[in-house]
Design an enzyme around this catalytic site. Structure first.
Site, PDB file in Angstrom:
ATOM      1  N   LYS A 121       0.831  -1.210   0.000  1.00 58.22           N
ATOM      2  CA  LYS A 121       0.000   0.000   0.000  1.00 58.22           C
ATOM      3  C   LYS A 121       0.864   1.258   0.000  1.00 58.22           C
ATOM      4  CE  LYS A 121      -4.300  -2.054   1.151  1.00 58.22           C
ATOM      5  NZ  LYS A 121      -5.297  -2.445   2.125  1.00 58.22           N
ATOM      6  N   ARG A 137      -3.188 -10.266   4.649  1.00 58.34           N
ATOM      7  CA  ARG A 137      -3.500 -10.359   3.216  1.00 58.34           C
ATOM      8  C   ARG A 137      -2.325  -9.765   2.454  1.00 58.34           C
ATOM      9  NH1 ARG A 137      -5.464  -7.149  -0.720  1.00 58.34           N
ATOM     10  NH2 ARG A 137      -6.963  -8.009  -2.201  1.00 58.34           N
TER      11      ARG A 137
HETATM   12  N1  PMM Z   1      -7.123  -4.190   0.488  1.00 56.15           N
HETATM   13  C1  PMM Z   1      -7.356  -4.250  -0.835  1.00 56.15           C
HETATM   14  C2  PMM Z   1      -8.315  -5.138  -1.351  1.00 56.15           C
HETATM   15  N2  PMM Z   1      -9.022  -5.947  -0.535  1.00 56.15           N
HETATM   16  N3  PMM Z   1      -9.503  -6.721   1.622  1.00 56.15           N
HETATM   17  C3  PMM Z   1      -9.311  -6.653   2.949  1.00 56.15           C
HETATM   18  N4  PMM Z   1     -10.031  -7.445   3.768  1.00 56.15           N
HETATM   19  N5  PMM Z   1      -8.399  -5.811   3.512  1.00 56.15           N
HETATM   20  C4  PMM Z   1      -7.654  -4.971   2.749  1.00 56.15           C
HETATM   21  O1  PMM Z   1      -6.852  -4.195   3.324  1.00 56.15           O
HETATM   22  C5  PMM Z   1      -7.841  -4.995   1.330  1.00 56.15           C
HETATM   23  C6  PMM Z   1      -8.793  -5.897   0.810  1.00 56.15           C
HETATM   24  C7  PMM Z   1      -6.584  -3.372  -1.764  1.00 56.15           C
HETATM   25  O2  PMM Z   1      -5.361  -3.926  -2.112  1.00 56.15           O
HETATM   26  P1  PMM Z   1      -4.994  -4.545  -3.574  1.00 56.15           P
HETATM   27  O3  PMM Z   1      -5.646  -3.655  -4.608  1.00 56.15           O
HETATM   28  O4  PMM Z   1      -3.517  -4.472  -3.617  1.00 56.15           O
HETATM   29  O5  PMM Z   1      -5.512  -5.940  -3.631  1.00 56.15           O
END
Ligand code: PMM
Length: 283
Positions: free
Chosen positions: A221, A261
Site C-alpha cells: 500500500k 493479506r
Molecule cells: N485491500 C485491498 C483489497 N481488498 N480486503 C481486505 N479485507 N483488507 C484490505 O486491506 C484490502 C482488501 C486493496 O489492495 P490490492 O488492490 O492491492 O488488492
C-alpha cells in the site's frame, strides 16, 4: 497469544497468510497480471505452494479513484477462477462488495466472503452471508474509491474505527450473521492517510478487544512507499515495498492478528512462523 478458530478455515496455531489474486486489469499493484482466468488459477496454485493458507480472488479494483465494474463482468472474472481453485482443494475467499457475486462465489466453492465495505455497499450482503454460513470479513470503510480519500478525517482514528466497526457488527448480527462468522479488518488505506494507517497498526490491540479475529491488509500500500520515500520525497514504488510489508506482517502477527493479506506470499509465510515461534517461546 490468542489463537483464533474461524469455521471452515485452517486452524494452525499461528497467523494465517491470505495470498491475493486480483483478476482485474487495473488493481493497484498487480492489475492485469492475472486477468486471464487460466493465469489467475496458475498464480493461485503458486501462492498455495509458497505457503498461502487462503487465496483471495477479486474481480473489482478498489484502488483510490477506481470506477466500479459492472456486476456481470465481476462475476465473469471471478467465477471460473474460484471454481477451479476450489476444485483443486484451495481455501478460497472472494473479495467483493456485491451480494450476488458473493452468492455465485460461495456456490463455486468460496469458503470466506471478504467485503471491503463491511456490508455498506450492498445491503443484501449480510443476508447472503448469513444464509451461506461462511466467515465474513467486515472491513472498516467510509465510501467507494472515487470519494474515499476525502473522508480520511478523524479525531482519534483508532477510537473511531472501533466505533464504526462495532456499528457494522451490530448491523450484520441483526441481519442474521452469526458471531463466529465475523472477522474484522481496520481497512488500511481505505479513507486513511499514512498517519491513520500507522496508528491503526499500533492500536491493533484495541481492535482485538472488540473480540473478533482480525485481518490486516498492508501489502504494497501507498503508505509504505511514502515511509520509504527518497530524500527528494519521491515515494518508493510499490514493487519495492515488499520488505516493508514483511515487517508489518511480523509486527501484526506478534500483536495477535488472525490473518495477513499479502501479494508476495513466500517471505510472509516465513514471517508468521517466526512470530508464532517467538510467541510459543514466551515463558
Ligand atoms: N485491500 C485491498 C483489497 N481488498 N480486503 C481486505 N479485507 N483488507 C484490505 O486491506 C484490502 C482488501 C486493496 O489492495 P490490492 O488492490 O492491492 O488488492
Amino acid at each position: 497469544m490468542t489463537t483464533w478458530s474461524v469455521p471452515g478455515l485452517p486452524d494452525v496455531g499461528r497467523c494465517l497468510v491470505m495470498g491475493v489474486v486480483n483478476v482485474t486489469p487495473d488493481s493497484f499493484s498487480d492489475g492485469g497480471r492475472w486477468f486471464d482466468p487460466a493465469e489467475a488459477v496458475r498464480h493461485g496454485l503458486e501462492l498455495v505452494e509458497q505457503g498461502a493458507d487462503i487465496v483471495d480472488v477479486g474481480g473489482e479494483s478498489t484502488r483510490p479513484g477506481a470506477a466500479r465494474v459492472p456486476l456481470e463482468e465481476e462475476v465473469a472474472r471471478i467465477e471460473p477462477v474460484i471454481r477451479e481453485l476450489s476444485r483443486a482443494g484451495v481455501a478460497v475467499s472472494v473479495d467483493t462488495m456485491r451480494a450476488e457475486v458473493a452468492q455465485v462465489a460461495v456456490e463455486a466453492g468460496a469458503k470466506l466472503v471478504n467485503d471491503v465495505s463491511g456490508g455498506l455497499a450492498d445491503p443484501a450482503m449480510p443476508r447472503v452471508v448469513a444464509a451461506a454460513g461462511v466467515p465474513y470479513v467486515v472491513m472498516h470503510w467510509r465510501g467507494h474509491s472515487h470519494a474515499m480519500q476525502d473522508r480520511a478525517v478523524y479525531g482519534d482514528v483508532v477510537t473511531e474505527v472501533c466505533q464504526e466497526l462495532t456499528k457494522r457488527v451490530e448491523s450484520v448480527l441483526a441481519e442474521g450473521v452469526a458471531e463466529e462468522q465475523i472477522v474484522l479488518d481496520p481497512g488500511l488505506g481505505f479513507s486513511k492517510n499514512p498517519d491513520h494507517n500507522w496508528a491503526l497498526i499500533a492500536g491493533l490491540d484495541r481492535l482485538a478487544e472488540l473480540g473478533y479475529p482480525l485481518l490486516v491488509g498492508a501489502s504494497r500500500k501507498r503508505f509504505l512507499g511514502r515511509l520509504l520515500a527518497a530524500p527528494d520525497g519521491t515515494p518508493r514504488p510499490f514493487s519495492r515495498s515488499d520488505d516493508a510489508t514483511l515487517a508489518v506482517t511480523a509486527l501484526v502477527a506478534q500483536a495477535g492478528a488472525w490473518c495477513v493479506r499479502v501479494h508476495d506470499v513466500r517471505p510472509n509465510a516465513d514471517a508468521v512462523r517466526v512470530a508464532a515461534a517467538v510467541q510459543r517461546a514466551r515463558p
